[in-house]
Design a protein around this motif. Structure first.
Motif, short mmCIF file in Angstrom:
data_model
loop_
_atom_site.label_atom_id
_atom_site.label_comp_id
_atom_site.label_asym_id
_atom_site.label_seq_id
_atom_site.Cartn_x
_atom_site.Cartn_y
_atom_site.Cartn_z
N HIS A 183 8.84 -13.38 2.52
CA HIS A 183 8.85 -12.94 1.13
C HIS A 183 9.15 -11.45 1.06
CE1 HIS A 183 5.03 -10.80 1.44
NE2 HIS A 183 4.62 -11.80 2.20
N CYS A 184 9.40 -10.96 -0.12
CA CYS A 184 9.67 -9.54 -0.36
C CYS A 184 8.63 -8.94 -1.31
CB CYS A 184 11.07 -9.36 -0.95
SG CYS A 184 12.39 -9.79 0.17
N ASP A 185 7.40 -9.44 -1.23
CA ASP A 185 6.33 -8.96 -2.09
C ASP A 185 5.47 -7.97 -1.31
OD1 ASP A 185 4.56 -8.62 -4.13
OD2 ASP A 185 3.62 -10.58 -3.95
N SER A 221 -0.93 -2.43 4.82
CA SER A 221 -1.16 -1.49 5.92
C SER A 221 -0.29 -1.79 7.14
CB SER A 221 -2.64 -1.50 6.32
OG SER A 221 -3.01 -2.81 6.75
N GLY A 222 0.42 -2.91 7.14
CA GLY A 222 1.23 -3.28 8.29
C GLY A 222 2.39 -2.33 8.53
N CYS A 223 2.89 -1.74 7.48
CA CYS A 223 3.99 -0.78 7.61
C CYS A 223 3.93 0.16 6.40
CB CYS A 223 5.33 -1.50 7.69
SG CYS A 223 6.71 -0.37 7.95
N SER A 268 5.83 0.10 2.61
CA SER A 268 5.10 -0.07 1.35
C SER A 268 5.33 1.12 0.42
CB SER A 268 3.61 -0.29 1.61
OG SER A 268 3.01 0.85 2.18
N MET A 269 5.41 2.32 0.96
CA MET A 269 5.69 3.50 0.14
C MET A 269 7.11 3.45 -0.42
SD MET A 269 2.94 5.21 -0.05
CE MET A 269 3.47 6.80 -0.65
N ARG A 316 10.23 0.55 -6.93
CA ARG A 316 9.68 0.00 -8.18
C ARG A 316 9.59 1.08 -9.25
NH1 ARG A 316 6.07 -3.01 -4.37
NH2 ARG A 316 6.93 -5.12 -4.36
N SER A 317 9.24 2.28 -8.85
CA SER A 317 9.19 3.40 -9.79
C SER A 317 10.59 3.70 -10.34
CB SER A 317 8.61 4.63 -9.10
OG SER A 317 8.61 5.73 -9.96
#
Length: 80
Positions: A2-4, A10-12, A16-17, A23-24
């Protein structure tokens, strides 16, 4: 797969950032009709792989958990 990718993943942390920044940029695009970071081509590429443009917040996750609990047990009387 998935791309959620959530911001709390915390895995990467770098991924995530990055997803949070994308998204911003998407929100900026929706409000202003343009974004410095997100072009139409990039939007299409991310859309094509199933990128989740909105991250579910903790409230929504808990409501879903409560709904699942109710479906399983027939009530919302969750004991501590």
């Amino acid at each position: 797969g998935h791309c959620d990718v959530r911001q709390s993943y915390s895995g990467c942390k770098a991924l995530s950032m990055w997803c949070a920044c994308i998204r911003s940029s998407y929100k900026e695009f929706q409000l202003k009709g343009k974004s410095r970071r997100l072009t139409k081509e990039r939007f299409k590429r991310l859309n094509d792989i199933g990128f989740k443009w909105t991250a579910r917040d903790a409230f929504e996750e808990r409501v879903q958990e409560l709904e699942d609990f109710k479906n399983k047990f027939g009530h919302c009387d969750v004991r501590q």
